[in-house]
Design an enzyme around this catalytic site. Structure first.
Site, short mmCIF file in Angstrom:
data_model
loop_
_atom_site.label_atom_id
_atom_site.label_comp_id
_atom_site.label_asym_id
_atom_site.label_seq_id
_atom_site.Cartn_x
_atom_site.Cartn_y
_atom_site.Cartn_z
N HIS A 90 83.17 -9.98 0.93
CA HIS A 90 81.94 -9.32 0.49
C HIS A 90 82.28 -8.04 -0.27
CE1 HIS A 90 78.21 -7.06 0.60
NE2 HIS A 90 77.63 -8.26 0.59
N GLU A 160 78.10 -13.05 -6.58
CA GLU A 160 77.35 -11.80 -6.38
C GLU A 160 77.86 -10.73 -7.34
OE1 GLU A 160 75.58 -11.45 -2.23
OE2 GLU A 160 77.64 -10.89 -1.99
P1 PGA Z 1 71.21 -7.15 -1.47
O1 PGA Z 1 72.65 -7.47 -0.89
O2 PGA Z 1 70.39 -8.40 -1.32
O3 PGA Z 1 70.71 -6.02 -0.63
O4 PGA Z 1 71.39 -6.77 -2.90
C1 PGA Z 1 73.26 -8.69 -1.15
C2 PGA Z 1 74.60 -8.74 -0.49
O5 PGA Z 1 75.13 -7.70 -0.09
O6 PGA Z 1 75.18 -9.80 -0.35
#
Ligand code: PGA
Length: 236
Positions: A90, A160
């Site tokens: 992450h 992401e």
């Molecule tokens: P968020 O975080 O939805 O708050 O942008 C996503 C994540 O950390 O995977």
């Protein structure tokens, strides 16, 4: 069926985590969504004992292993707690704890050995995005993390963009779909029993339907919005 991963990070206390888990446990079994919650690691036992049908993921584990490793979270403890999924790589582990793609690769191997289903996170910085090098960068990440010589069982890959996490910004919908399509394509040279590509970064009630409708997106990884009951109820 779409994977819906709630990453509660360290937002919630135990009572709040219990309350949201209770709401989720009341949902009818759905063919549309598979909901997986990633609570604070410390709360896993309390939550999984109480809500046996809910599915839980850990937000991380350490490579150090069991024994004289003060402060580490060993993978065997996750197995003992019957956790089935684990987030790996992450962006907050990368930025706060220096987790690199090489470490992600080792964690991926360890999770596979231990039959934990990995949710591997990748994504580009704002500078890479602006200079239109996203695809090249993601390809490099994939090549470092995965091996062509290995036969993978089930893998979840979350795209992401770093600049999207917690900012309220997201790529345009066609961009998200295009990247997920691209990832599908470059993953063809690897062997997976099952691979699902998710999008994560500022997913909320106002964009969830559109994102889930994208052709190449198999689900979402959601941070802050997933701590709100109004968002969770969308999947009822
Ligand atoms: P968020 O975080 O939805 O708050 O942008 C996503 C994540 O950390 O995977």
């Amino acid at each position: 069926m779409k994977y819906i991963i709630f990453n509660w990070k360290s937002y919630l206390n135990l009572k709040e985590s219990l309350d949201l888990s209770k709401t989720i446990s009341g949902f009818k079994k759905s063919k549309k969504f598979k909901i997986i919650s990633a609570p604070n690691n410390f709360f896993h036992l309390a939550l999984s004992e109480k809500f046996k049908k809910n599915i839980f993921a850990t937000q991380n584990f350490d490579l150090d292993g069991r024994g004289a490793t003060t402060g580490s979270l060993d993978i065997s403890h996750l197995i003992e707690n019957k956790i089935k999924y684990t987030i790996i790589g992450h962006s907050e582990m990368r930025s706060n704890y220096g987790e690199t793609d090489k470490i992600v690769r080792k964690k991926l191997e360890l999770s596979i050995e231990n039959k934990l289903i990995p949710i591997v996170c990748i994504g580009e910085s704002i500078n890479i995005y602006k200079s239109k090098k996203t695809k090249k960068f993601l390809k490099g990440q994939i090549n470092t993390i995965f091996k062509t010589t290995q036969k993978y069982d089930q893998i979840i890959l979350a795209y992401e963009p770093l600049w999207s996490i917690g900012t309220g910004l997201t790529p345009e919908l066609p961009e998200i779909d295009d990247i997920c399509k691209f990832l599908n394509k470059i993953l063809e040279k690897y062997t997976f029993k099952k691979i699902n590509i998710l999008y994560g970064g500022s997913v909320n009630l106002s964009n969830i339907s559109e994102i889930l409708n994208l052709q190449f997106v198999n689900g979402v990884l959601v941070g802050s919005a997933s701590t709100k009951i109004s968002f969770i109820n969308y999947f009822k």
